[in-house]
Design a protein around this motif. Structure first.
Motif, PDB file in Angstrom:
ATOM      1  N   SER A  10       0.819  -1.223   0.000  1.00 34.00           N
ATOM      2  CA  SER A  10       0.000   0.000   0.000  1.00 34.00           C
ATOM      3  C   SER A  10       0.847   1.264   0.000  1.00 34.00           C
ATOM      4  CB  SER A  10      -0.919  -0.003   1.231  1.00 34.00           C
ATOM      5  OG  SER A  10      -0.161  -0.059   2.433  1.00 34.00           O
ATOM      6  N   GLY A  11       2.074   1.172  -0.504  1.00 33.64           N
ATOM      7  CA  GLY A  11       3.002   2.291  -0.463  1.00 33.64           C
ATOM      8  C   GLY A  11       4.262   1.877   0.267  1.00 33.64           C
ATOM      9  N   CYS A  12       4.964   2.835   0.857  1.00 35.38           N
ATOM     10  CA  CYS A  12       6.214   2.520   1.544  1.00 35.38           C
ATOM     11  C   CYS A  12       6.404   3.454   2.734  1.00 35.38           C
ATOM     12  CB  CYS A  12       7.391   2.643   0.570  1.00 35.38           C
ATOM     13  SG  CYS A  12       8.990   2.211   1.279  1.00 35.38           S
ATOM     14  N   GLY A  13       6.152   2.927   3.929  1.00 36.85           N
ATOM     15  CA  GLY A  13       6.301   3.726   5.138  1.00 36.85           C
ATOM     16  C   GLY A  13       5.093   3.583   6.039  1.00 36.85           C
ATOM     17  N   VAL A  14       5.309   3.390   7.312  1.00 41.74           N
ATOM     18  CA  VAL A  14       4.237   3.050   8.237  1.00 41.74           C
ATOM     19  C   VAL A  14       3.106   4.079   8.266  1.00 41.74           C
ATOM     20  CG1 VAL A  14       5.532   4.084  10.166  1.00 41.74           C
ATOM     21  CG2 VAL A  14       3.686   2.462  10.636  1.00 41.74           C
ATOM     22  N   TYR A  15       3.401   5.366   8.133  1.00 40.84           N
ATOM     23  CA  TYR A  15       2.376   6.385   8.342  1.00 40.84           C
ATOM     24  C   TYR A  15       1.539   6.689   7.105  1.00 40.84           C
ATOM     25  CZ  TYR A  15       5.031   7.141  12.616  1.00 40.84           C
ATOM     26  OH  TYR A  15       5.675   6.954  13.810  1.00 40.84           O
ATOM     27  N   ASP A  16       2.022   6.300   5.933  1.00 44.26           N
ATOM     28  CA  ASP A  16       1.243   6.595   4.723  1.00 44.26           C
ATOM     29  C   ASP A  16       1.276   5.466   3.692  1.00 44.26           C
ATOM     30  OD1 ASP A  16       3.832   6.809   3.759  1.00 44.26           O
ATOM     31  OD2 ASP A  16       3.735   8.970   3.364  1.00 44.26           O
ATOM     32  N   GLY A  17       1.841   4.311   4.067  1.00 40.62           N
ATOM     33  CA  GLY A  17       1.939   3.198   3.135  1.00 40.62           C
ATOM     34  C   GLY A  17       2.054   1.887   3.881  1.00 40.62           C
ATOM     35  N   SER A  18       2.729   0.919   3.290  1.00 42.56           N
ATOM     36  CA  SER A  18       2.963  -0.365   3.949  1.00 42.56           C
ATOM     37  C   SER A  18       4.003  -0.215   5.048  1.00 42.56           C
ATOM     38  CB  SER A  18       3.469  -1.400   2.934  1.00 42.56           C
ATOM     39  OG  SER A  18       2.444  -1.824   2.076  1.00 42.56           O
ATOM     40  N   GLU A  19       3.766  -0.891   6.174  1.00 35.93           N
ATOM     41  CA  GLU A  19       4.743  -0.925   7.255  1.00 35.93           C
ATOM     42  C   GLU A  19       5.941  -1.732   6.750  1.00 35.93           C
ATOM     43  OE1 GLU A  19       6.870  -0.582  10.531  1.00 35.93           O
ATOM     44  OE2 GLU A  19       6.492  -2.576   9.701  1.00 35.93           O
ATOM     45  N   ILE A  20       7.109  -1.127   6.754  1.00 34.98           N
ATOM     46  CA  ILE A  20       8.258  -1.731   6.090  1.00 34.98           C
ATOM     47  C   ILE A  20       8.694  -3.025   6.770  1.00 34.98           C
ATOM     48  CG2 ILE A  20      10.691  -1.393   5.512  1.00 34.98           C
ATOM     49  CD1 ILE A  20      10.001   1.567   5.001  1.00 34.98           C
ATOM     50  N   TYR A  21       8.798  -3.039   8.081  1.00 38.43           N
ATOM     51  CA  TYR A  21       9.213  -4.261   8.762  1.00 38.43           C
ATOM     52  C   TYR A  21       8.220  -5.395   8.501  1.00 38.43           C
ATOM     53  CZ  TYR A  21      12.590  -1.519  11.561  1.00 38.43           C
ATOM     54  OH  TYR A  21      13.625  -0.724  11.980  1.00 38.43           O
ATOM     55  N   GLU A  22       6.933  -5.093   8.607  1.00 41.57           N
ATOM     56  CA  GLU A  22       5.924  -6.119   8.361  1.00 41.57           C
ATOM     57  C   GLU A  22       6.025  -6.670   6.946  1.00 41.57           C
ATOM     58  OE1 GLU A  22       2.524  -4.285  11.381  1.00 41.57           O
ATOM     59  OE2 GLU A  22       2.102  -4.510   9.246  1.00 41.57           O
ATOM     60  N   SER A  23       6.241  -5.799   5.991  1.00 39.31           N
ATOM     61  CA  SER A  23       6.341  -6.223   4.592  1.00 39.31           C
ATOM     62  C   SER A  23       7.566  -7.090   4.365  1.00 39.31           C
ATOM     63  CB  SER A  23       6.391  -4.992   3.679  1.00 39.31           C
ATOM     64  OG  SER A  23       5.252  -4.177   3.851  1.00 39.31           O
ATOM     65  N   ALA A  99      -5.171   1.358   5.630  1.00 42.00           N
ATOM     66  CA  ALA A  99      -6.349   2.095   6.085  1.00 42.00           C
ATOM     67  C   ALA A  99      -6.502   3.446   5.387  1.00 42.00           C
ATOM     68  CB  ALA A  99      -6.269   2.314   7.594  1.00 42.00           C
ATOM     69  N   LYS A 100      -5.521   3.799   4.546  1.00 40.97           N
ATOM     70  CA  LYS A 100      -5.572   5.086   3.853  1.00 40.97           C
ATOM     71  C   LYS A 100      -5.587   4.942   2.331  1.00 40.97           C
ATOM     72  CE  LYS A 100      -3.093   7.744   7.420  1.00 40.97           C
ATOM     73  NZ  LYS A 100      -1.865   8.528   7.714  1.00 40.97           N
ATOM     74  N   ASN A 101      -4.884   3.920   1.819  1.00 40.22           N
ATOM     75  CA  ASN A 101      -4.742   3.761   0.372  1.00 40.22           C
ATOM     76  C   ASN A 101      -5.473   2.532  -0.165  1.00 40.22           C
ATOM     77  OD1 ASN A 101      -2.997   5.997   0.506  1.00 40.22           O
ATOM     78  ND2 ASN A 101      -1.213   4.673   0.816  1.00 40.22           N
ATOM     79  N   LEU A 102      -5.464   1.437   0.612  1.00 40.19           N
ATOM     80  CA  LEU A 102      -6.207   0.249   0.197  1.00 40.19           C
ATOM     81  C   LEU A 102      -7.673   0.361   0.594  1.00 40.19           C
ATOM     82  CD1 LEU A 102      -3.754  -2.680   1.044  1.00 40.19           C
ATOM     83  CD2 LEU A 102      -3.818  -1.175  -0.962  1.00 40.19           C
ATOM     84  N   SER A 103      -7.941   1.239   1.535  1.00 39.11           N
ATOM     85  CA  SER A 103      -9.305   1.527   1.979  1.00 39.11           C
ATOM     86  C   SER A 103      -9.301   2.944   2.546  1.00 39.11           C
ATOM     87  CB  SER A 103      -9.753   0.541   3.061  1.00 39.11           C
ATOM     88  OG  SER A 103      -9.092   0.803   4.295  1.00 39.11           O
ATOM     89  N   ASP A 104     -10.478   3.404   2.971  1.00 38.63           N
ATOM     90  CA  ASP A 104     -10.538   4.700   3.657  1.00 38.63           C
ATOM     91  C   ASP A 104     -10.941   4.520   5.121  1.00 38.63           C
ATOM     92  OD1 ASP A 104     -13.190   4.004   3.284  1.00 38.63           O
ATOM     93  OD2 ASP A 104     -13.795   5.918   2.413  1.00 38.63           O
ATOM     94  N   PHE A 105     -10.532   3.384   5.705  1.00 37.92           N
ATOM     95  CA  PHE A 105     -10.872   3.094   7.098  1.00 37.92           C
ATOM     96  C   PHE A 105     -10.363   4.168   8.042  1.00 37.92           C
ATOM     97  CE2 PHE A 105     -10.001   1.051  11.217  1.00 37.92           C
ATOM     98  CZ  PHE A 105     -11.262   0.562  11.532  1.00 37.92           C
ATOM     99  N   ALA A 106      -9.185   4.729   7.771  1.00 41.09           N
ATOM    100  CA  ALA A 106      -8.603   5.754   8.650  1.00 41.09           C
ATOM    101  C   ALA A 106      -9.471   7.002   8.706  1.00 41.09           C
ATOM    102  CB  ALA A 106      -7.199   6.119   8.174  1.00 41.09           C
TER     103      ALA A 106
END
Length: 217
Positions: A10-23, A99-106
């Motif tokens: 969902s991007g790159c970076g915990v606050y606006d994309g994919s959480e890097i460690y999790e990925s 929650a921001k890019n794959l959905s609008d849950f945020a």
């Protein structure tokens, strides 16, 4: 025969994309288990861009697919190109991008919608009875993918759990290093950084999730 797994970023970076460690932990465990992996992301603009050093919003725009390509070392495709028949399983790492890019849950909480291309791809796995893994906040998409009654976890945050319940999901509290399995739907979820205080704690649950997804496949 090795399993073929699709991973939606969902991007790159915990606050606006994919959480890097999790990925990275997801991709590492899949590789350790001998799975063949193809990363995907929606070709769409991010909700916004966050300066991860200062924690502030930046006045610029970025593309989810282009940013996610950083994590995939360029080996990534538009999610619209994904075909469920090419894969045995699907996994979505967390991070606010889910929650921001794959959905609008945020933004919309229990009234959220899922990005149409992501929803179509994920629902194809659900209809085909193929296993899906949702990590961290990504289980916020579960009720939209599977419908009412789906069993999942985001850990133990009461407000987030209440939102998932309002959407029709059945939430189960879960420790950081454990997983929740909806055996009927072949859905596996784990809290990861919804609870984790370190990358090591995160790895415990993600490794179990990947292992179980591959077993179900």
């Amino acid at each position: 025969m090795s399993k073929k797994v699709a991973v939606i970023l969902s991007g790159c970076g915990v606050y606006d994309g994919s959480e890097i460690y999790e990925s990275v932990l997801t991709l590492l465990r899949l590789d350790q288990r001998g799975a063949q992996v193809q990363c995907f992301a929606p070709n769409a603009p991010q909700l916004h861009v966050i300066d991860h050093y200062r924690g502030e919003e930046m006045q610029e725009s970025r593309n989810v697919l282009v940013e996610a390509a950083r994590l995939a070392r360029g080996n990534i495709k538009d999610v619209r190109e994904g075909k469920v028949e090419d894969f045995d399983a699907l996994i979505l790492p967390g991070g606010f991008g889910a929650a921001k890019n794959l959905s609008d849950f945020a933004v919309s909480g229990a009234n959220c919608t899922v990005q149409p291309d992501v929803l179509a791809f994920a629902q194809a796995f659900a209809r085909a009875g193929k296993p899906v893994g949702l990590i961290c906040i990504a289980p916020a998409l579960a009720a939209r993918i599977y419908g009412p009654g789906v069993v999942c976890t985001i850990g133990n945050d009461p407000d987030t759990a209440a939102a998932l319940t309002k959407m029709g999901a059945q939430h189960e509290n879960c420790a950081v290093d454990e997983i929740v399995v909806d055996t009927e739907r072949k859905l596996v979820t784990t809290p990861a950084y919804m609870l984790a205080k370190s990358i090591g704690e995160t790895a415990g649950g993600i490794n179990k999730l990947v292992d179980r997804v591959l077993e179900l496949a």
